[in-house]
Design a protein around this motif. Structure first.
Motif, PDB file in Angstrom:
ATOM      1  N   ARG A  92      56.370 -11.375  20.152  1.00 59.63           N
ATOM      2  CA  ARG A  92      55.579 -10.886  19.031  1.00 59.63           C
ATOM      3  C   ARG A  92      55.354  -9.385  19.162  1.00 59.63           C
ATOM      4  O   ARG A  92      55.434  -8.637  18.183  1.00 59.63           O
ATOM      5  N   TRP A  93      55.069  -8.914  20.389  1.00 63.02           N
ATOM      6  CA  TRP A  93      54.892  -7.471  20.573  1.00 63.02           C
ATOM      7  C   TRP A  93      56.176  -6.721  20.224  1.00 63.02           C
ATOM      8  O   TRP A  93      56.137  -5.666  19.581  1.00 63.02           O
ATOM      9  N   LEU A  94      57.320  -7.272  20.600  1.00 63.28           N
ATOM     10  CA  LEU A  94      58.580  -6.602  20.300  1.00 63.28           C
ATOM     11  C   LEU A  94      58.833  -6.544  18.806  1.00 63.28           C
ATOM     12  O   LEU A  94      59.345  -5.563  18.276  1.00 63.28           O
ATOM     13  N   ALA A  95      58.478  -7.604  18.095  1.00 68.94           N
ATOM     14  CA  ALA A  95      58.649  -7.617  16.654  1.00 68.94           C
ATOM     15  C   ALA A  95      57.789  -6.542  15.992  1.00 68.94           C
ATOM     16  O   ALA A  95      58.209  -5.846  15.071  1.00 68.94           O
ATOM     17  N   LEU A  96      56.565  -6.385  16.484  1.00 66.90           N
ATOM     18  CA  LEU A  96      55.699  -5.344  15.945  1.00 66.90           C
ATOM     19  C   LEU A  96      56.271  -3.957  16.215  1.00 66.90           C
ATOM     20  O   LEU A  96      56.223  -3.065  15.366  1.00 66.90           O
ATOM     21  N   ALA A  97      56.848  -3.792  17.416  1.00 64.83           N
ATOM     22  CA  ALA A  97      57.429  -2.490  17.750  1.00 64.83           C
ATOM     23  C   ALA A  97      58.585  -2.155  16.822  1.00 64.83           C
ATOM     24  O   ALA A  97      58.752  -1.030  16.388  1.00 64.83           O
ATOM     25  N   SER A 115      51.651  -0.225  15.729  1.00 65.24           N
ATOM     26  CA  SER A 115      51.062  -0.043  17.048  1.00 65.24           C
ATOM     27  C   SER A 115      49.730  -0.758  17.094  1.00 65.24           C
ATOM     28  O   SER A 115      49.063  -0.930  16.084  1.00 65.24           O
ATOM     29  N   LEU A 116      49.388  -1.198  18.294  1.00 65.63           N
ATOM     30  CA  LEU A 116      48.131  -1.888  18.506  1.00 65.63           C
ATOM     31  C   LEU A 116      47.345  -1.168  19.585  1.00 65.63           C
ATOM     32  O   LEU A 116      47.928  -0.556  20.484  1.00 65.63           O
ATOM     33  N   PRO A 117      46.041  -1.224  19.559  1.00 62.17           N
ATOM     34  CA  PRO A 117      45.256  -0.509  20.555  1.00 62.17           C
ATOM     35  C   PRO A 117      45.386  -1.142  21.925  1.00 62.17           C
ATOM     36  O   PRO A 117      45.499  -2.353  22.057  1.00 62.17           O
ATOM     37  N   SER A 119      51.728   1.440  24.450  1.00 59.01           N
ATOM     38  CA  SER A 119      52.464   2.158  23.417  1.00 59.01           C
ATOM     39  C   SER A 119      52.535   3.642  23.747  1.00 59.01           C
ATOM     40  O   SER A 119      51.682   4.199  24.450  1.00 59.01           O
ATOM     41  N   HIS A 120      53.583   4.248  23.240  1.00 60.53           N
ATOM     42  CA  HIS A 120      53.743   5.709  23.334  1.00 60.53           C
ATOM     43  C   HIS A 120      54.536   6.128  22.112  1.00 60.53           C
ATOM     44  O   HIS A 120      55.634   5.612  21.852  1.00 60.53           O
ATOM     45  N   GLY A 121      54.005   7.068  21.355  1.00 57.26           N
ATOM     46  CA  GLY A 121      54.644   7.418  20.095  1.00 57.26           C
ATOM     47  C   GLY A 121      54.631   6.222  19.171  1.00 57.26           C
ATOM     48  O   GLY A 121      53.603   5.552  19.000  1.00 57.26           O
ATOM     49  N   ASP A 122      55.769   5.899  18.591  1.00 54.03           N
ATOM     50  CA  ASP A 122      55.849   4.747  17.697  1.00 54.03           C
ATOM     51  C   ASP A 122      56.494   3.538  18.358  1.00 54.03           C
ATOM     52  O   ASP A 122      56.910   2.593  17.689  1.00 54.03           O
TER      53      ASP A 122
END
Length: 515
Positions: free
Chosen positions: A7-12, A17-19, A416-419
């Motif tokens: 799920r995190w990869l899909a968002l990336a 980005s998430l806090p 996260s870093h950048g986008d």
């Protein structure tokens, strides 16, 4: 890789980005009551190609060398590889395999012909390291043999006779030739590759054309009863599934289909990125690129599940690892690169992914073993240095032939870093052959430690004990001047009031036994 990580990869991929809240604690629950598939030891396989100084100087120096050796093999390298329990070695390539004439590498060394290595640097290949030397290497290591045959420029007869030379026990002319060259008993060939990268350097073929060639060549690959190796069909690369689709529906008598994926920090083959001196943007992009391995395996497994529901075919990732721009001042065709803490995390992330797909992924080979790409070992003359990747292999050797255990990451944090966004923690658990429960954790965040609460369903965990690999700098690496700059340290944590919480330092790999 678990659904939460995907799920995190899909968002990336969507640029979201998430806090990241460093104060929060991730929770991992391991279900030891539901054992999964065996994590085959061959997942930790190695790759040695006739490329640069990967074999010559890196492994083979000859009996007359001033470098200490065992019948021509570097003593220091052999001892180091034994320590990490190398289970399997793939040889002679790679692209080199599809131009290799096996008869050049047998018989007296002073009578072997010199060829030009057209793939890697255009340098002379004197064939001092051939079939007999390869099998002596795997015997010295206590490893299995994966031999890659020449489909690109060879003939069915040539390939069939090589297999007969290695495995035959009759009094045929080919087998008698082996005996004349000093080997009476046949060798064991565990895997035999029918060509390599047929989509590229192995012939620039369509999968349909290769499938026909595979069936043609495989028809004539014969060995005594009970000794036939698992035949490896040359499959696809990166995101492609068409090779798996065509091969799984059309080939016969194969043990599995191969797949190749290299981690490039930039994703650009023309400017791949540097091995050292990189910033956080190249740190996170490298890890993000590596995590795509999960997507590629899942998509190919879906095809296999459709065409091969009985699971007769395995999925072999027989080339993987980081690939950077050539080191300045070195021959570009030798693919020599420095190896840093970032590479150690790349290796650990891949292992966790392979564990998660152990039902189909039963063999992989990192590229490569010595002095080439993401190597275990670097040499310079008499000097030798162990890389951070070597140490990751050493820490993970407890997972060889272990039984995978399902786990869930609750409250997964992100980094996260950048986008670009990736999970902060990657994890894998298994029951070792010795009965102990092992947990691996990778902290992808280069700046913040992660707190991970660990529970095991049906068991009380009192402590964790193992090894930790980390450093202050993202590109920390060992050199010949400072060979111990980065190495594993001991790690121990005890449960407090029945709860075990592990602190995983920034940019680290942790492997522990849960007691």
């Amino acid at each position: 890789m678990k659904a939460s990580i995907r799920r995190w990869l899909a968002l990336a991929a969507c640029g979201l980005s998430l806090p990241l809240s460093a104060a929060e604690i991730s929770r991992i629950e391991i279900d030891s009551t539901q054992p999964g598939p065996r994590i085959h030891r061959d997942i930790y396989g190695q790759f040695a190609e006739h490329l640069g100084r990967g074999i010559y100087e890196g492994i083979w120096v000859g009996e007359d060398s001033e470098i200490e050796n065992i019948r021509g093999f570097r003593t220091d390298v052999i001892e180091a590889l034994r320590e990490i329990k190398v289970p399997l070695v793939r040889w002679p390539g790679g692209c080199f395999a599809d131009e290799y004439r096996w008869r050049d590498g047998i018989g007296p060394r002073d009578q072997r012909p010199v060829r030009v290595n057209t793939h890697w640097g255009g340098v002379p290949e004197d064939n001092a390291f051939g079939t007999h030397e390869f099998f002596e290497l795997v015997e010295l290591l206590g490893a299995e043999a994966y031999v890659n045959g020449n489909l690109g420029t060879g003939t069915p007869r040539e390939m069939a006779e090589w297999l007969e030379y290695m495995t035959g026990d009759s009094n045929s002319a080919v087998v008698e030739e082996r005996r004349k060259n000093g080997r009476d008993k046949p060798w064991k060939v565990t895997y035999f590759g029918v060509g390599n990268e047929a989509w590229g350097c192995g012939g620039n073929m369509r999968p349909e054309y290769y499938a026909d060639l595979y069936n043609h060549y495989a028809t004539f690959l014969k060995s005594p009863h009970g000794t036939r190796p698992k035949l490896v069909a040359s499959g696809g690369t990166d995101v492609r599934t068409d090779w798996t689709e065509v091969l799984s529906a059309n080939i016969r008598d194969a043990g599995g289909i191969s797949h190749h994926f290299y981690t490039l920090p930039t994703g650009n083959w023309n400017d791949k990125g540097e091995a050292t001196g990189f910033g956080e943007d190249m740190w996170i992009s490298t890890l993000w690129q590596t995590l795509r391995m999960d997507e590629f395996i899942r998509k190919n497994k879906k095809v296999l599940d459709k065409n091969d529901p009985e699971k007769k075919l395995d999925f072999y990732v027989d080339e993987w690892g980081t690939w950077y721009n050539p080191e300045k001042g070195r021959e570009p065709g030798f693919l020599y690169q420095q190896n840093t803490l970032r590479d150690a995390l790349v290796a650990a992330l891949n292992f966790n992914i392979f564990h998660d797909h152990a039902d189909r992924v039963t063999m992989t080979n990192i590229a490569q073993m010595v002095n080439v790409l993401q190597a275990m070992i670097l040499t310079e003359g008499e000097q030798m240095v162990l890389t951070p990747t070597y140490h990751t292999f050493g820490m993970y050797k407890v997972f060889q032939d272990a039984t995978a255990l399902p786990l869930e990451i609750e409250n997964p944090l992100s980094y996260s870093h950048g986008d670009v966004i990736v999970p902060a923690i990657s994890a894998s658990a298994a029951r070792g052959k010795n009965g102990r429960l092992y947990l691996s954790l990778v902290n992808l965040n280069p700046d913040s430690a992660q707190q991970v609460a660990v529970r095991v369903k049906g068991e009380e965990v009192k402590e964790a004990e193992g090894q930790l690999l980390t450093a202050n700098q993202m590109d920390a690496h060992n050199t010949f001047a400072k060979p111990q700059a980065i190495k594993p340290a001991g790690y121990r944590a005890k449960a407090n009031t029945g709860s075990l919480t592990l602190e995983v330092p920034a940019k680290s790999v942790l492997v522990v036994a849960l007691n």
